[in-house]
Enzyme design. Structure first.
Site, short mmCIF file in Angstrom:
data_model
loop_
_atom_site.label_atom_id
_atom_site.label_comp_id
_atom_site.label_asym_id
_atom_site.label_seq_id
_atom_site.Cartn_x
_atom_site.Cartn_y
_atom_site.Cartn_z
N GLY A 168 0.91 -0.97 0.11
CA GLY A 168 0.00 -0.03 0.00
C GLY A 168 0.80 1.30 0.07
O GLY A 168 1.96 1.58 -0.78
N ALA B 245 3.00 2.10 9.78
CA ALA B 245 2.11 1.11 10.10
C ALA B 245 0.91 1.50 10.76
O ALA B 245 0.81 2.15 11.40
CB ALA B 245 2.77 0.03 10.86
N GLY C 271 -17.96 5.13 13.59
CA GLY C 271 -17.44 3.58 13.86
C GLY C 271 -15.86 3.39 13.90
O GLY C 271 -15.32 2.21 13.99
N TYR D 242 -9.47 4.34 16.01
CA TYR D 242 -8.43 4.76 14.83
C TYR D 242 -8.46 6.22 14.95
O TYR D 242 -7.50 6.81 14.87
CB TYR D 242 -9.16 4.17 13.60
CG TYR D 242 -8.31 4.38 12.34
CD1 TYR D 242 -7.23 3.90 12.14
CD2 TYR D 242 -8.46 5.76 11.57
CE1 TYR D 242 -6.50 4.07 10.88
CE2 TYR D 242 -7.80 5.83 10.34
CZ TYR D 242 -6.61 4.96 10.17
OH TYR D 242 -5.83 5.35 8.99
#
Length: 240
Positions: A13, A83, A143, A147
């Site tokens: 990615g 990461a 949601g 994060y």
């Protein structure tokens, strides 16, 4: 010889694009990964960039890996903390493990990596640390309390460490990508993805290379007057 750079999550990615771009520019790159052995081996075969497996959320593993990279490639002068994982759920359905996994992998890893290179950087009078945040750490996201909290924490971490390192030639900056065309984003249902793209003024998803070029700008020797900044690379979706 080029400066030594570690890219965490550097074999897939956005991380892969960063690793490849740095190598092409003459940097000596060590790409970290943790889970996908097959992808990491394929990455090294295709790029010639060595991969190193360790868990960035584990301080002892980070310490051992940095010591190995220093012995095999040279003193680490650049760290790209890329990461990251997601464990999405609304808060009333989120488990403590989902919270802990994301906080440790996405945020604690930045402490681990920075702490283990900062002494050497201070001694050498040079260092570049770039932390990959997120648009969702700036604007929040349904949601994703874990994060969003981790990525928002990265922005504060960046500003504080930048103040500590400035007098020693160490710059610390962050990049907050918007929605980038990676495996993680491709997993979003098509109808939802259409709505996301509709909210991006430039009319497309980001490309991993967009983030890699921003990293290149921030790690240059000549970028020594830019520190403590967060660059939003999101196509105008969120102007912060």
């Amino acid at each position: 010889m080029g400066r030594v750079a570690i890219v965490t999550g550097g074999t897939r990615g956005i991380g892969r694009a960063i690793s490849e771009t740095l190598k092409k520019a003459g940097y000596r790159v060590a790409a970290n990964y943790c889970g996908n052995v097959e992808a990491a081996q394929r990455f090294t075969e295709e790029t010639g960039i060595p991969n190193y497996r360790w868990d960035v959320s584990n301080y002892a593993e980070c310490e051992a890996a940095i010591a190995k990279i220093t012995a095999e490639i040279g003193p680490v002068e650049i760290v790209i903390n890329n990461a990251g994982i997601t464990r999405d759920a609304v808060l009333h359905r989120m488990t403590y493990q989902m919270w802990e996994d994301v906080i440790h992998t996405n945020l604690t890893s930045c402490f681990n990596m920075a702490r283990l290179v900062v002494d050497s950087m201070r001694e050498r009078g040079f260092g570049r640390i770039v932390n990959i945040g997120s648009i969702n750490g700036q604007a929040g996201q349904y949601g994703q309390v874990n994060y969003a909290a981790a990525k928002s924490g990265i922005h504060g971490f960046t500003k504080a460490l930048a103040q500590e390192g400035a007098a020693k030639g160490i710059t610390v900056n962050a990049i907050a990508p918007g929605y980038v065309d990676t495996d993680m984003v491709r997993a979003v249902p098509p109808a939802v993805l259409e709505k996301i793209i509709a909210r991006i003024p430039v009319g497309r998803l980001g490309r991993a290379e967009d983030i890699a070029r921003t990293v290149m700008f921030l790690i240059a020797d000549e970028a020594d007057f830019i520190t403590g900044s967060t660059i939003s690379c999101n196509g105008g979706q969120h102007m912060y």
